[in-house]
Design a protein around this motif. Structure first.
Motif, PDB file in Angstrom:
ATOM      1  N   ALA A 106      19.002  27.388  13.107  1.00  0.00           N
ATOM      2  CA  ALA A 106      17.855  26.867  13.860  1.00  0.00           C
ATOM      3  C   ALA A 106      17.453  25.494  13.340  1.00  0.00           C
ATOM      4  CB  ALA A 106      16.686  27.844  13.774  1.00  0.00           C
ATOM      5  N   GLY A 107      17.493  25.320  12.011  1.00  0.00           N
ATOM      6  CA  GLY A 107      17.154  24.032  11.425  1.00  0.00           C
ATOM      7  C   GLY A 107      18.100  22.933  11.880  1.00  0.00           C
ATOM      8  N   SER A 108      19.387  23.256  11.962  1.00  0.00           N
ATOM      9  CA  SER A 108      20.377  22.273  12.423  1.00  0.00           C
ATOM     10  C   SER A 108      20.109  21.885  13.872  1.00  0.00           C
ATOM     11  CB  SER A 108      21.788  22.840  12.292  1.00  0.00           C
ATOM     12  OG  SER A 108      22.123  23.067  10.940  1.00  0.00           O
ATOM     13  N   VAL A 109      19.771  22.883  14.697  1.00  0.00           N
ATOM     14  CA  VAL A 109      19.492  22.615  16.111  1.00  0.00           C
ATOM     15  C   VAL A 109      18.257  21.736  16.244  1.00  0.00           C
ATOM     16  CG1 VAL A 109      18.802  23.665  18.294  1.00  0.00           C
ATOM     17  CG2 VAL A 109      20.613  24.717  16.935  1.00  0.00           C
ATOM     18  N   VAL A 110      17.208  22.033  15.481  1.00  0.00           N
ATOM     19  CA  VAL A 110      15.969  21.256  15.566  1.00  0.00           C
ATOM     20  C   VAL A 110      16.192  19.825  15.081  1.00  0.00           C
ATOM     21  CG1 VAL A 110      13.630  21.008  14.628  1.00  0.00           C
ATOM     22  CG2 VAL A 110      14.422  23.237  15.433  1.00  0.00           C
ATOM     23  N   ARG A 111      16.932  19.647  13.994  1.00  0.00           N
ATOM     24  CA  ARG A 111      17.201  18.288  13.497  1.00  0.00           C
ATOM     25  C   ARG A 111      18.007  17.487  14.516  1.00  0.00           C
ATOM     26  NH1 ARG A 111      17.647  21.150   8.632  1.00  0.00           N
ATOM     27  NH2 ARG A 111      19.896  21.465   8.907  1.00  0.00           N
ATOM     28  N   LEU A 112      18.997  18.133  15.118  1.00  0.00           N
ATOM     29  CA  LEU A 112      19.779  17.451  16.153  1.00  0.00           C
ATOM     30  C   LEU A 112      18.904  17.126  17.355  1.00  0.00           C
ATOM     31  CD1 LEU A 112      22.447  16.460  17.370  1.00  0.00           C
ATOM     32  CD2 LEU A 112      22.925  18.829  18.042  1.00  0.00           C
ATOM     33  N   ALA A 113      18.068  18.098  17.748  1.00  0.00           N
ATOM     34  CA  ALA A 113      17.197  17.911  18.905  1.00  0.00           C
ATOM     35  C   ALA A 113      16.240  16.744  18.700  1.00  0.00           C
ATOM     36  CB  ALA A 113      16.409  19.193  19.169  1.00  0.00           C
ATOM     37  N   THR A 114      15.731  16.598  17.477  1.00  0.00           N
ATOM     38  CA  THR A 114      14.799  15.512  17.184  1.00  0.00           C
ATOM     39  C   THR A 114      15.473  14.154  17.338  1.00  0.00           C
ATOM     40  OG1 THR A 114      13.595  16.945  15.638  1.00  0.00           O
ATOM     41  CG2 THR A 114      13.223  14.584  15.454  1.00  0.00           C
ATOM     42  N   VAL A 116      18.118  13.475  19.406  1.00  0.00           N
ATOM     43  CA  VAL A 116      18.643  13.188  20.744  1.00  0.00           C
ATOM     44  C   VAL A 116      17.615  13.375  21.860  1.00  0.00           C
ATOM     45  CG1 VAL A 116      20.983  13.829  20.043  1.00  0.00           C
ATOM     46  CG2 VAL A 116      19.512  15.560  21.081  1.00  0.00           C
ATOM     47  N   ARG A 117      16.421  13.823  21.522  1.00  0.00           N
ATOM     48  CA  ARG A 117      15.404  13.976  22.568  1.00  0.00           C
ATOM     49  C   ARG A 117      14.828  12.614  22.929  1.00  0.00           C
ATOM     50  NH1 ARG A 117      10.576  16.417  18.699  1.00  0.00           N
ATOM     51  NH2 ARG A 117       9.676  14.397  18.147  1.00  0.00           N
ATOM     52  N   SER A 118      14.331  12.474  24.158  1.00  0.00           N
ATOM     53  CA  SER A 118      13.691  11.225  24.559  1.00  0.00           C
ATOM     54  C   SER A 118      12.394  11.056  23.784  1.00  0.00           C
ATOM     55  CB  SER A 118      13.418  11.225  26.062  1.00  0.00           C
ATOM     56  OG  SER A 118      12.561  12.305  26.406  1.00  0.00           O
ATOM     57  N   GLN A 119      12.037   9.800  23.504  1.00  0.00           N
ATOM     58  CA  GLN A 119      10.838   9.497  22.744  1.00  0.00           C
ATOM     59  C   GLN A 119       9.716   9.061  23.679  1.00  0.00           C
ATOM     60  OE1 GLN A 119      11.961   7.604  18.694  1.00  0.00           O
ATOM     61  NE2 GLN A 119      13.462   6.773  20.119  1.00  0.00           N
ATOM     62  N   LYS A 130      16.580   8.417  19.929  1.00  0.00           N
ATOM     63  CA  LYS A 130      17.004   7.675  18.746  1.00  0.00           C
ATOM     64  C   LYS A 130      18.515   7.492  18.758  1.00  0.00           C
ATOM     65  CE  LYS A 130      13.343   9.499  15.727  1.00  0.00           C
ATOM     66  NZ  LYS A 130      13.067  10.331  14.522  1.00  0.00           N
ATOM     67  N   ARG A 131      19.239   8.509  19.186  1.00  0.00           N
ATOM     68  CA  ARG A 131      20.691   8.484  19.216  1.00  0.00           C
ATOM     69  C   ARG A 131      21.145   8.722  20.654  1.00  0.00           C
ATOM     70  NH1 ARG A 131      20.145   6.532  14.841  1.00  0.00           N
ATOM     71  NH2 ARG A 131      21.027   4.962  16.203  1.00  0.00           N
ATOM     72  N   PRO A 132      21.037   7.708  21.520  1.00  0.00           N
ATOM     73  CA  PRO A 132      21.315   7.886  22.947  1.00  0.00           C
ATOM     74  C   PRO A 132      22.763   8.212  23.285  1.00  0.00           C
ATOM     75  CG  PRO A 132      20.981   5.567  22.417  1.00  0.00           C
ATOM     76  CD  PRO A 132      20.592   6.341  21.197  1.00  0.00           C
ATOM     77  N   CYS A 133      23.724   7.663  22.527  1.00  0.00           N
ATOM     78  CA  CYS A 133      25.138   7.931  22.825  1.00  0.00           C
ATOM     79  C   CYS A 133      25.479   9.390  22.543  1.00  0.00           C
ATOM     80  CB  CYS A 133      26.037   7.009  22.004  1.00  0.00           C
ATOM     81  SG  CYS A 133      25.871   5.255  22.399  1.00  0.00           S
ATOM     82  N   ILE A 134      24.987   9.905  21.426  1.00  0.00           N
ATOM     83  CA  ILE A 134      25.209  11.312  21.106  1.00  0.00           C
ATOM     84  C   ILE A 134      24.517  12.195  22.138  1.00  0.00           C
ATOM     85  CG2 ILE A 134      24.782  13.119  19.394  1.00  0.00           C
ATOM     86  CD1 ILE A 134      25.044  10.997  17.230  1.00  0.00           C
ATOM     87  N   ALA A 135      23.311  11.806  22.538  1.00  0.00           N
ATOM     88  CA  ALA A 135      22.569  12.574  23.538  1.00  0.00           C
ATOM     89  C   ALA A 135      23.342  12.653  24.854  1.00  0.00           C
ATOM     90  CB  ALA A 135      21.197  11.944  23.778  1.00  0.00           C
ATOM     91  N   ALA A 148      28.292  16.969  16.544  1.00  0.00           N
ATOM     92  CA  ALA A 148      27.119  16.156  16.871  1.00  0.00           C
ATOM     93  C   ALA A 148      26.137  16.115  15.702  1.00  0.00           C
ATOM     94  CB  ALA A 148      26.434  16.710  18.116  1.00  0.00           C
ATOM     95  N   SER A 149      25.903  17.268  15.079  1.00  0.00           N
ATOM     96  CA  SER A 149      24.993  17.324  13.931  1.00  0.00           C
ATOM     97  C   SER A 149      25.532  16.493  12.770  1.00  0.00           C
ATOM     98  CB  SER A 149      24.787  18.775  13.490  1.00  0.00           C
ATOM     99  OG  SER A 149      24.137  19.532  14.493  1.00  0.00           O
ATOM    100  N   ALA A 150      26.847  16.557  12.548  1.00  0.00           N
ATOM    101  CA  ALA A 150      27.462  15.771  11.479  1.00  0.00           C
ATOM    102  C   ALA A 150      27.320  14.278  11.754  1.00  0.00           C
ATOM    103  CB  ALA A 150      28.934  16.152  11.323  1.00  0.00           C
TER     104      ALA A 150
END
Length: 293
Positions: A106-114, A116-119, A130-135, A148-150
């Motif tokens: 869950a922590g990995s998902v939340v860190r990734l989500a933070t 790649v989410r729109s600001q 923050k990371r639009p290409c990965i998103a 993606a997380s890596a």
């Protein structure tokens, strides 16, 4: 229906339709507990695996998006924090509870989500992630969550000392690599080397030791093949890997005797290790062609 949900439904229908073809061909055995999976041809089995993998990635991308919104709402002060109102200590705990996954996942998902989410701007306007290409790669189902997380971790690690545009360009290059036919293991191995490429300063003493330990050996095998074993230091490997990649890419590779550019429509489906043999072939030919004697 929103575009992202529609993509999930479309991919699910594509996966289902593949087995519909098996049923329509009369090969589906109702008595078989494994159904059409057991009766699919080799090619159909591979197509189905690729199809359901993209379906999983699209669904995971939606979960990341939802986790990002949970995290955003949980960043409010304690009395308004979504996680606290739901009885959880943090967004990670809430995602772990709702999704039924280990807290680490869950922590990995939340860190990734933070990442790649729109600001949001100060006035509430939507801003790019923050990371639009990965998103974008995630949303298209082209990127595995672990990779993606890596990528996000590596970009965060190398960010100090780099200009923002340099970090953005590095992100673009990393995402572009997933189009080149590399396996997830190869991508993860490459990502582990990125910090030393991005910050070569401070690596001098270590690089000197690695350069001294580098070696190349050759052995003739009984079957007529020749085995080359390369233990390369980071700098030499960077040159070698860049040259090999440039001549191995599905989009750019072609063995040609002229200087004509390869056909971009070529779709080489061979395994990467086989394409690399041709890449070495082409690198060697070009080196000999440019040799001044």
């Amino acid at each position: 229906m929103n575009r992202n949900a529609a993509a999930v439904v479309e991919q699910a229908e594509a996966y289902a339709s593949l087995f519909d073809r098996v049923s329509a061909s009369g090969r589906f055995d109702d008595a078989s507990s494994d159904g059409p999976v057991r009766l699919a041809t080799d090619q159909e089995l591979l197509e189905a695996t690729a199809s359901v993998t993209r379906l999983i990635r699209l669904a995971e991308a939606e979960r990341v998006k939802l986790a990002g919104e949970i995290a955003r709402r949980s960043e409010l002060p304690d009395d308004a924090s979504f996680a606290k109102r739901m009885g959880a200590t943090s967004a990670t705990d809430l995602v772990a509870q709702v999704a039924g996954v280990p807290r680490e996942e869950a922590g990995s998902v939340v860190r990734l989500a933070t990442a790649v989410r729109s600001q949001e701007g100060l006035s509430g306007e939507a801003l790019p992630a923050k990371r639009p290409c990965i998103a974008a790669a995630l949303a298209a189902g082209r990127l595995d969550l672990t990779v993606a997380s890596a990528m996000v971790r590596v970009l965060h690690k190398v960010q100090p000392g780099l200009a923002p545009f340099e970090v953005d360009e590095l992100e673009r290059q990393l995402v572009a690599r997933i189009q080149e036919g590399y396996s997830a293991d190869e991508l993860l191995a490459f990502l582990r080397q990125v910090p030393s490429y991005a910050h070569p300063e401070g690596q001098d003493s270590r690089d000197e030791d690695l350069a001294a330990a580098a070696s190349v050996s050759k052995r003739r095998l009984e079957n007529g093949l020749t085995r080359w074993t390369l233990d390369l230091d980071p700098l030499t490997n960077g040159f070698f890997e860049s040259a090999l990649d440039a001549n191995t890419s599905i989009r750019r590779f072609a063995i040609v005797d002229s200087d004509e550019a390869p056909d971009p429509t070529d779709n080489d489906r061979r395994p990467l290790n086989r394409r690399r043999v041709d890449g070495v072939h082409l690198v060697a030919k070009r080196a000999l062609r440019s040799d001044d004697g």
